[in-house]
Design a protein around this motif. Structure first.
Motif, mmCIF file in Angstrom:
data_model
loop_
_atom_site.group_PDB
_atom_site.id
_atom_site.type_symbol
_atom_site.label_atom_id
_atom_site.label_comp_id
_atom_site.label_asym_id
_atom_site.label_seq_id
_atom_site.Cartn_x
_atom_site.Cartn_y
_atom_site.Cartn_z
ATOM 1 N N LEU A 64 14.446 -68.175 -15.581
ATOM 2 C CA LEU A 64 15.116 -66.900 -15.831
ATOM 3 C C LEU A 64 16.175 -66.618 -14.772
ATOM 4 N N GLU A 65 15.850 -66.876 -13.529
ATOM 5 C CA GLU A 65 16.822 -66.669 -12.452
ATOM 6 C C GLU A 65 18.061 -67.527 -12.677
ATOM 7 N N ASP A 66 17.863 -68.768 -13.094
ATOM 8 C CA ASP A 66 18.995 -69.646 -13.386
ATOM 9 C C ASP A 66 19.800 -69.123 -14.575
ATOM 10 N N MET A 67 19.104 -68.613 -15.576
ATOM 11 C CA MET A 67 19.771 -68.092 -16.769
ATOM 12 C C MET A 67 20.626 -66.860 -16.440
ATOM 13 N N ILE A 68 20.147 -66.017 -15.529
ATOM 14 C CA ILE A 68 20.932 -64.853 -15.105
ATOM 15 C C ILE A 68 22.230 -65.322 -14.445
ATOM 16 N N ALA A 69 22.128 -66.304 -13.584
ATOM 17 C CA ALA A 69 23.327 -66.836 -12.923
ATOM 18 C C ALA A 69 24.301 -67.404 -13.950
ATOM 19 N N ILE A 70 23.792 -68.121 -14.941
ATOM 20 C CA ILE A 70 24.641 -68.690 -15.987
ATOM 21 C C ILE A 70 25.342 -67.581 -16.767
ATOM 22 N N ALA A 71 24.590 -66.533 -17.132
ATOM 23 C CA ALA A 71 25.160 -65.439 -17.912
ATOM 24 C C ALA A 71 26.223 -64.679 -17.128
ATOM 25 N N VAL A 72 25.972 -64.417 -15.847
ATOM 26 C CA VAL A 72 26.953 -63.719 -15.011
ATOM 27 C C VAL A 72 28.218 -64.565 -14.887
ATOM 28 N N ASN A 73 28.061 -65.843 -14.626
ATOM 29 C CA ASN A 73 29.225 -66.723 -14.506
ATOM 30 C C ASN A 73 29.999 -66.806 -15.821
ATOM 31 N N ASP A 74 29.282 -66.768 -16.956
ATOM 32 C CA ASP A 74 29.926 -66.788 -18.267
ATOM 33 C C ASP A 74 30.787 -65.539 -18.448
ATOM 34 N N ALA A 75 30.257 -64.378 -18.066
ATOM 35 C CA ALA A 75 31.028 -63.132 -18.178
ATOM 36 C C ALA A 75 32.259 -63.167 -17.273
ATOM 37 N N ILE A 76 32.120 -63.676 -16.065
ATOM 38 C CA ILE A 76 33.260 -63.767 -15.135
ATOM 39 C C ILE A 76 34.331 -64.696 -15.700
ATOM 40 N N LYS A 77 33.933 -65.814 -16.305
ATOM 41 C CA LYS A 77 34.908 -66.721 -16.920
ATOM 42 C C LYS A 77 35.679 -66.018 -18.029
ATOM 43 N N LYS A 78 34.973 -65.177 -18.806
ATOM 44 C CA LYS A 78 35.633 -64.453 -19.887
ATOM 45 C C LYS A 78 36.631 -63.436 -19.334
ATOM 46 N N ILE A 79 36.274 -62.789 -18.245
ATOM 47 C CA ILE A 79 37.196 -61.839 -17.614
ATOM 48 C C ILE A 79 38.438 -62.585 -17.108
ATOM 49 N N ASP A 80 38.226 -63.701 -16.421
ATOM 50 C CA ASP A 80 39.347 -64.486 -15.907
ATOM 51 C C ASP A 80 40.241 -64.985 -17.050
ATOM 52 N N LYS A 81 39.629 -65.386 -18.172
ATOM 53 C CA LYS A 81 40.387 -65.851 -19.332
ATOM 54 C C LYS A 81 41.235 -64.712 -19.901
ATOM 55 N N GLU A 82 40.672 -63.513 -19.958
ATOM 56 C CA GLU A 82 41.408 -62.353 -20.461
ATOM 57 C C GLU A 82 42.562 -61.999 -19.529
ATOM 58 N N ILE A 83 42.332 -62.077 -18.230
ATOM 59 C CA ILE A 83 43.405 -61.827 -17.263
ATOM 60 C C ILE A 83 44.532 -62.827 -17.471
ATOM 61 N N GLU A 84 44.197 -64.086 -17.643
ATOM 62 C CA GLU A 84 45.203 -65.120 -17.860
ATOM 63 C C GLU A 84 45.947 -64.887 -19.176
ATOM 64 N N ALA A 85 45.223 -64.486 -20.229
ATOM 65 C CA ALA A 85 45.859 -64.248 -21.527
ATOM 66 C C ALA A 85 46.802 -63.052 -21.480
ATOM 67 N N LYS A 86 46.397 -61.997 -20.804
ATOM 68 C CA LYS A 86 47.197 -60.774 -20.769
ATOM 69 C C LYS A 86 48.342 -60.861 -19.757
ATOM 70 N N MET A 87 48.117 -61.579 -18.691
ATOM 71 C CA MET A 87 49.090 -61.551 -17.598
ATOM 72 C C MET A 87 49.798 -62.887 -17.404
ATOM 73 N N GLY A 88 49.340 -63.910 -18.060
ATOM 74 C CA GLY A 88 50.013 -65.212 -18.039
ATOM 75 C C GLY A 88 50.278 -65.728 -16.638
ATOM 76 N N SER A 89 51.480 -66.198 -16.452
ATOM 77 C CA SER A 89 51.841 -66.817 -15.176
ATOM 78 C C SER A 89 51.797 -65.829 -14.022
ATOM 79 N N GLN A 90 51.917 -64.546 -14.325
ATOM 80 C CA GLN A 90 51.860 -63.540 -13.274
ATOM 81 C C GLN A 90 50.479 -63.520 -12.631
ATOM 82 N N ALA A 91 49.438 -63.838 -13.423
ATOM 83 C CA ALA A 91 48.071 -63.812 -12.904
ATOM 84 C C ALA A 91 47.869 -64.873 -11.836
#
Length: 98
Positions: A64-91
């Protein structure tokens, strides 16, 4: 191009960046693993952690502890992907600030 025009262009870019960042900050992202769901704000703050306890046995705590880390990292990747999509090269240039 004169200096005044360059300054206006820089101010416009700054406004666009700030607007995009505000939109992302107001969004919610969900990271998931088999046993855990984590919701995070666009500011990379954990909003909630949901453990799918019906599938959990006492011996599964380490997993479970490992799964929490995986889920948190998954959410952070999605945030970073959204930043890149919205802000492109500026990001890329501002990655340390976001």
């Amino acid at each position: 191009m004169n200096l005044q025009a360059l300054m206006k262009q820089a101010q416009s870019m700054q406004k666009n960046i700030m607007d995009s960042k505000a939109k992302i900050d107001s969004m919610t992202f969900v990271g998931e693993s088999e046993l855990v769901e984590v919701k995070m704000s666009g500011k990379k703050q954990v909003i909630s952690v949901k453990i799918k306890s019906e599938e959990l046995e006492k011996d599964d705590l380490e997993i479970l502890e490992d799964m929490i880390a995986i889920a948190v990292n998954d959410a952070i990747k999605k945030i970073d992907k959204e930043i890149e999509a919205k802000m492109g090269s500026q990001a890329g240039a501002l990655s340390g600030l976001l």
